[in-house]
Design an enzyme around this catalytic site. Structure first.
Site, PDB file in Angstrom:
ATOM      1  N   ASP A  11      -8.361   2.770  17.386  1.00 31.16           N
ATOM      2  CA  ASP A  11      -7.104   3.304  17.888  1.00 31.16           C
ATOM      3  C   ASP A  11      -6.463   4.053  16.712  1.00 31.16           C
ATOM      4  OD1 ASP A  11      -4.625   3.567  19.354  1.00 31.16           O
ATOM      5  OD2 ASP A  11      -3.865   1.870  18.204  1.00 31.16           O
ATOM      6  N   ASP A  13      -2.545   5.110  16.322  1.00 32.12           N
ATOM      7  CA  ASP A  13      -1.203   4.679  15.933  1.00 32.12           C
ATOM      8  C   ASP A  13      -1.153   3.167  15.704  1.00 32.12           C
ATOM      9  OD1 ASP A  13       0.928   7.045  17.699  1.00 32.12           O
ATOM     10  OD2 ASP A  13      -1.002   7.305  16.734  1.00 32.12           O
TER      11      ASP A  13
END
Length: 211
Positions: A11, A13
Site C-alpha cells: 500500500d 499511504d
C-alpha cells in the site's frame, strides 16, 4: 520479461510513505481536517472505500495542480523503505505499489524509492485545477487484490511467493490473496486478520521475512 523470484506489493499511504496524500492535497484548500476524519473512517472499514474516496476527492475541487509541487515536498518516505526495496531487488524480487491514492504523486514518489511497478487513481483536472472527480474506476480493495494477481502473473510469481503489506481495511483483500499478508502500522481490524503484524514503523523489519 524474466520471471521474478517473488513479489512484494505495498500500500502507499501510511505504508510506503508516512502521509495520507489526499490530506496533503486538501490542506492546499484548508480542508485537511475534514478529509482526514473521513480517511480515518474509511481505513477502519466503517464506510465503503469507493464512496468515501469520491466524497473526499469532491473536497479537492478547485485546487490548482501547481499545488502538487508543495504536496510532493511534504511527502515523507517510511523509515527503512529504501533498505527493504534494495533487499527485495538483491534477492531477485519485484517491489510493487497499489494505492487508493493518486498517480499524480505516486508517479514521482515510487520511482524515487526504487519501486518497479505501481498503480493508483487519477484525478481529473481542467484549466489547471482539480475538478473533484476521479478518472475511471477507483482502486478499491478488489482493485488492489486484482493488481497483485495481475503482477504475479506478469512476473511469473506463484501466489505463495507473494507478500502484501498494508495498514487499512481496503488492504485486506490483497493481503488475503497474497501468500503472506503483513499488517504494517495497521488498524486493529487489519492486525487481527494478518499473517504477520509489524509494530515498529520501520519497513526494514520486513527484510527478515523475504524469501
Amino acid at each position: 520479461m524474466p520471471d521474478a523470484r517473488f513479489l512484494v506489493v505495498f500500500d502507499a499511504d501510511s505504508t510506503l510513505i508516512r502521509n495520507e496524500v489526499i490530506e496533503l492535497i486538501a490542506d492546499e484548500a484548508g480542508r485537511g481536517a475534514e478529509v482526514a476524519a473521513a480517511t480515518e473512517a474509511a481505513m477502519r472499514g466503517e464506510v465503503d472505500f469507493a464512496t468515501s474516496l469520491r466524497s473526499r476527492v469532491g473536497e479537492l475541487r478547485g485546487i490548482p495542480v501547481t499545488g502538487f509541487t508543495r504536496v510532493l515536498a511534504r511527502v515523507e518516505p517510511t523509515p527503512g523503505v529504501r533498505e527493504l526495496i534494495a533487499a527485495i531487488h538483491d534477492r531477485g524480487g519485484i517491489a510493487a505499489v497499489v494505492s487508493g491514492g493518486f498517480h499524480e504523486i505516486l508517479d514521482t514518489v515510487a520511482p524515487s524509492l526504487g519501486v518497479d511497478v505501481w498503480h493508483a487513481n487519477r484525478l481529473v483536472a481542467e484549466d489547471g485545477a482539480l475538478t473533484g472527480v476521479v478518472d475511471g474506476d477507483i482502486v478499491d480493495a478488489a482493485g488492489k487484490a486484482a493488481a497483485l494477481r495481475r503482477w504475479a502473473a506478469e512476473y511469473g510469481v506463484p501466489t505463495r511467493r507473494t507478500i502484501a503489506v498494508g495498514d487499512g481495511a481496503n488492504d485486506l483483500a490483497m493481503m488475503a490473496a497474497a501468500g503472506l499478508g503483513v499488517a504494517f502500522n495497521a488498524k486493529p481490524a487489519v492486525r487481527a486478520q494478518a499473517d504477520i503484524v509489524v509494530g515498529p514503523v520501520d519497513l526494514a523489519e520486513l527484510i527478515a521475512v523475504l524469501p
